[in-house]
Design a protein around this motif. Structure first.
Motif, PDB file in Angstrom:
ATOM      1  N   ALA A   6     -32.439  28.807  -5.231  1.00  0.00           N
ATOM      2  CA  ALA A   6     -31.156  29.487  -5.471  1.00  0.00           C
ATOM      3  C   ALA A   6     -30.116  28.516  -6.016  1.00  0.00           C
ATOM      4  CB  ALA A   6     -30.660  30.151  -4.190  1.00  0.00           C
ATOM      5  N   ALA A   7     -30.050  27.336  -5.439  1.00  0.00           N
ATOM      6  CA  ALA A   7     -29.098  26.329  -5.926  1.00  0.00           C
ATOM      7  C   ALA A   7     -29.472  25.873  -7.332  1.00  0.00           C
ATOM      8  CB  ALA A   7     -29.038  25.144  -4.969  1.00  0.00           C
ATOM      9  N   ALA A   8     -30.756  25.745  -7.602  1.00  0.00           N
ATOM     10  CA  ALA A   8     -31.210  25.345  -8.937  1.00  0.00           C
ATOM     11  C   ALA A   8     -30.827  26.400  -9.972  1.00  0.00           C
ATOM     12  CB  ALA A   8     -32.727  25.123  -8.931  1.00  0.00           C
ATOM     13  N   GLU A   9     -30.968  27.662  -9.612  1.00  0.00           N
ATOM     14  CA  GLU A   9     -30.596  28.732 -10.538  1.00  0.00           C
ATOM     15  C   GLU A   9     -29.093  28.744 -10.800  1.00  0.00           C
ATOM     16  OE1 GLU A   9     -32.394  32.241  -8.871  1.00  0.00           O
ATOM     17  OE2 GLU A   9     -34.393  31.612  -9.516  1.00  0.00           O
ATOM     18  N   GLU A  10     -28.296  28.398  -9.798  1.00  0.00           N
ATOM     19  CA  GLU A  10     -26.846  28.281 -10.012  1.00  0.00           C
ATOM     20  C   GLU A  10     -26.533  27.150 -10.979  1.00  0.00           C
ATOM     21  OE1 GLU A  10     -24.657  28.033  -6.335  1.00  0.00           O
ATOM     22  OE2 GLU A  10     -25.741  29.745  -5.501  1.00  0.00           O
ATOM     23  N   ILE A  11     -27.231  26.035 -10.829  1.00  0.00           N
ATOM     24  CA  ILE A  11     -27.055  24.914 -11.761  1.00  0.00           C
ATOM     25  C   ILE A  11     -27.392  25.361 -13.177  1.00  0.00           C
ATOM     26  CG2 ILE A  11     -28.045  22.690 -12.481  1.00  0.00           C
ATOM     27  CD1 ILE A  11     -28.203  21.966  -9.498  1.00  0.00           C
ATOM     28  N   LEU A  12     -28.509  26.080 -13.324  1.00  0.00           N
ATOM     29  CA  LEU A  12     -28.910  26.531 -14.658  1.00  0.00           C
ATOM     30  C   LEU A  12     -27.890  27.492 -15.259  1.00  0.00           C
ATOM     31  CD1 LEU A  12     -32.770  26.980 -14.437  1.00  0.00           C
ATOM     32  CD2 LEU A  12     -31.449  25.060 -15.327  1.00  0.00           C
ATOM     33  N   ALA A  13     -27.348  28.374 -14.450  1.00  0.00           N
ATOM     34  CA  ALA A  13     -26.335  29.304 -14.967  1.00  0.00           C
ATOM     35  C   ALA A  13     -25.131  28.532 -15.504  1.00  0.00           C
ATOM     36  CB  ALA A  13     -25.899  30.275 -13.874  1.00  0.00           C
ATOM     37  N   ARG A  14     -24.667  27.543 -14.743  1.00  0.00           N
ATOM     38  CA  ARG A  14     -23.544  26.712 -15.217  1.00  0.00           C
ATOM     39  C   ARG A  14     -23.941  25.907 -16.450  1.00  0.00           C
ATOM     40  NH1 ARG A  14     -23.135  25.451  -9.704  1.00  0.00           N
ATOM     41  NH2 ARG A  14     -23.921  23.346 -10.125  1.00  0.00           N
ATOM     42  N   ALA A  15     -25.152  25.366 -16.423  1.00  0.00           N
ATOM     43  CA  ALA A  15     -25.600  24.503 -17.513  1.00  0.00           C
ATOM     44  C   ALA A  15     -25.713  25.265 -18.831  1.00  0.00           C
ATOM     45  CB  ALA A  15     -26.940  23.857 -17.158  1.00  0.00           C
ATOM     46  N   TYR A  16     -26.316  26.448 -18.808  1.00  0.00           N
ATOM     47  CA  TYR A  16     -26.463  27.192 -20.062  1.00  0.00           C
ATOM     48  C   TYR A  16     -25.136  27.739 -20.564  1.00  0.00           C
ATOM     49  CZ  TYR A  16     -31.419  26.377 -20.198  1.00  0.00           C
ATOM     50  OH  TYR A  16     -32.646  25.757 -20.285  1.00  0.00           O
ATOM     51  N   ALA A  17     -24.214  28.010 -19.667  1.00  0.00           N
ATOM     52  CA  ALA A  17     -22.855  28.372 -20.102  1.00  0.00           C
ATOM     53  C   ALA A  17     -22.207  27.180 -20.797  1.00  0.00           C
ATOM     54  CB  ALA A  17     -22.012  28.833 -18.918  1.00  0.00           C
ATOM     55  N   GLU A  18     -22.444  26.001 -20.264  1.00  0.00           N
ATOM     56  CA  GLU A  18     -21.898  24.781 -20.877  1.00  0.00           C
ATOM     57  C   GLU A  18     -22.598  24.480 -22.204  1.00  0.00           C
ATOM     58  OE1 GLU A  18     -19.382  21.258 -20.897  1.00  0.00           O
ATOM     59  OE2 GLU A  18     -19.271  23.284 -20.115  1.00  0.00           O
ATOM     60  N   VAL A  19     -23.907  24.671 -22.265  1.00  0.00           N
ATOM     61  CA  VAL A  19     -24.637  24.489 -23.532  1.00  0.00           C
ATOM     62  C   VAL A  19     -24.013  25.375 -24.599  1.00  0.00           C
ATOM     63  CG1 VAL A  19     -26.830  25.005 -24.702  1.00  0.00           C
ATOM     64  CG2 VAL A  19     -26.828  23.701 -22.566  1.00  0.00           C
ATOM     65  N   ARG A  20     -23.749  26.626 -24.251  1.00  0.00           N
ATOM     66  CA  ARG A  20     -23.136  27.548 -25.210  1.00  0.00           C
ATOM     67  C   ARG A  20     -21.758  27.045 -25.636  1.00  0.00           C
ATOM     68  NH1 ARG A  20     -21.045  33.386 -23.609  1.00  0.00           N
ATOM     69  NH2 ARG A  20     -19.322  32.073 -23.038  1.00  0.00           N
ATOM     70  N   ARG A  21     -20.988  26.551 -24.678  1.00  0.00           N
ATOM     71  CA  ARG A  21     -19.620  26.117 -24.968  1.00  0.00           C
ATOM     72  C   ARG A  21     -19.574  24.868 -25.840  1.00  0.00           C
ATOM     73  NH1 ARG A  21     -15.624  22.971 -23.427  1.00  0.00           N
ATOM     74  NH2 ARG A  21     -16.723  21.783 -21.839  1.00  0.00           N
ATOM     75  N   VAL A  22     -20.484  23.921 -25.633  1.00  0.00           N
ATOM     76  CA  VAL A  22     -20.403  22.629 -26.325  1.00  0.00           C
ATOM     77  C   VAL A  22     -21.484  22.429 -27.385  1.00  0.00           C
ATOM     78  CG1 VAL A  22     -19.218  21.528 -24.387  1.00  0.00           C
ATOM     79  CG2 VAL A  22     -21.714  21.366 -24.555  1.00  0.00           C
ATOM     80  N   ALA A  23     -22.190  23.466 -27.750  1.00  0.00           N
ATOM     81  CA  ALA A  23     -23.283  23.330 -28.732  1.00  0.00           C
ATOM     82  C   ALA A  23     -22.805  22.743 -30.053  1.00  0.00           C
ATOM     83  CB  ALA A  23     -23.965  24.677 -28.957  1.00  0.00           C
ATOM     84  N   GLY A  24     -21.561  22.947 -30.402  1.00  0.00           N
ATOM     85  CA  GLY A  24     -21.036  22.366 -31.633  1.00  0.00           C
ATOM     86  C   GLY A  24     -21.054  20.848 -31.623  1.00  0.00           C
ATOM     87  N   ASP A  25     -21.110  20.239 -30.436  1.00  0.00           N
ATOM     88  CA  ASP A  25     -21.162  18.780 -30.311  1.00  0.00           C
ATOM     89  C   ASP A  25     -22.575  18.229 -30.493  1.00  0.00           C
ATOM     90  OD1 ASP A  25     -18.476  18.951 -29.681  1.00  0.00           O
ATOM     91  OD2 ASP A  25     -18.807  18.743 -27.514  1.00  0.00           O
ATOM     92  N   TYR A  26     -23.569  19.090 -30.422  1.00  0.00           N
ATOM     93  CA  TYR A  26     -24.963  18.641 -30.451  1.00  0.00           C
ATOM     94  C   TYR A  26     -25.323  17.827 -31.691  1.00  0.00           C
ATOM     95  CZ  TYR A  26     -29.867  18.948 -31.683  1.00  0.00           C
ATOM     96  OH  TYR A  26     -31.120  18.652 -32.144  1.00  0.00           O
ATOM     97  N   PRO A  27     -25.061  18.298 -32.914  1.00  0.00           N
ATOM     98  CA  PRO A  27     -25.536  17.540 -34.071  1.00  0.00           C
ATOM     99  C   PRO A  27     -25.031  16.095 -34.110  1.00  0.00           C
ATOM    100  CG  PRO A  27     -24.874  19.725 -34.759  1.00  0.00           C
ATOM    101  CD  PRO A  27     -24.421  19.551 -33.327  1.00  0.00           C
ATOM    102  N   ALA A  28     -23.808  15.862 -33.708  1.00  0.00           N
ATOM    103  CA  ALA A  28     -23.236  14.517 -33.767  1.00  0.00           C
ATOM    104  C   ALA A  28     -23.698  13.628 -32.611  1.00  0.00           C
ATOM    105  CB  ALA A  28     -21.711  14.610 -33.768  1.00  0.00           C
ATOM    106  N   SER A  29     -24.390  14.204 -31.633  1.00  0.00           N
ATOM    107  CA  SER A  29     -24.790  13.426 -30.457  1.00  0.00           C
ATOM    108  C   SER A  29     -25.853  12.390 -30.769  1.00  0.00           C
ATOM    109  CB  SER A  29     -25.309  14.355 -29.353  1.00  0.00           C
ATOM    110  OG  SER A  29     -26.592  14.865 -29.691  1.00  0.00           O
ATOM    111  N   GLY A  30     -26.656  12.649 -31.789  1.00  0.00           N
ATOM    112  CA  GLY A  30     -27.748  11.745 -32.112  1.00  0.00           C
ATOM    113  C   GLY A  30     -28.977  11.950 -31.244  1.00  0.00           C
ATOM    114  N   LEU A  31     -28.915  12.871 -30.314  1.00  0.00           N
ATOM    115  CA  LEU A  31     -30.052  13.156 -29.443  1.00  0.00           C
ATOM    116  C   LEU A  31     -30.898  14.278 -30.021  1.00  0.00           C
ATOM    117  CD1 LEU A  31     -28.284  13.184 -25.955  1.00  0.00           C
ATOM    118  CD2 LEU A  31     -29.741  11.387 -26.889  1.00  0.00           C
TER     119      LEU A  31
END
Length: 92
Positions: A54-79
């Protein structure tokens, strides 16, 4: 779904393209990002919570919301896509 160890060049490219599309505001691309990364992301979240699903699923919910919010930063990350997403999960 694609596991971390089995990410083929095509899967890696598909994840990259999905992250770029997501960063450009194409919210439908989040499903592809999720499909490519959730096995590894869930393993990381479960490790962080010592197996508490349950705690892991909460982390994933926050994480994928953050992925959506900051995806524009991905190309410049170099990762590459998977390490970038896992970094977001690690911070969630």
């Amino acid at each position: 779904m694609t596991s971390t160890a089995a990410m083929t060049p095509a899967a890696t490219e598909g994840l990259h393209e999905a992250l770029v599309r997501l960063g450009r505001g194409r919210l439908g691309a989040l499903a592809a990002v999720y499909d490519h990364t959730v096995p590894a992301a869930l393993r990381l979240a479960l490790a962080r919570t010592r197996g508490d699903r349950a705690a892991a699923e909460e982390i994933l919910a926050r994480a994928y919301a953050e992925v959506r919010r900051v995806a524009g930063d991905y190309p410049a990350s170099g990762l590459r896509g998977l390490p970038w997403v896992l970094a977001v999960v690690a911070r969630a």
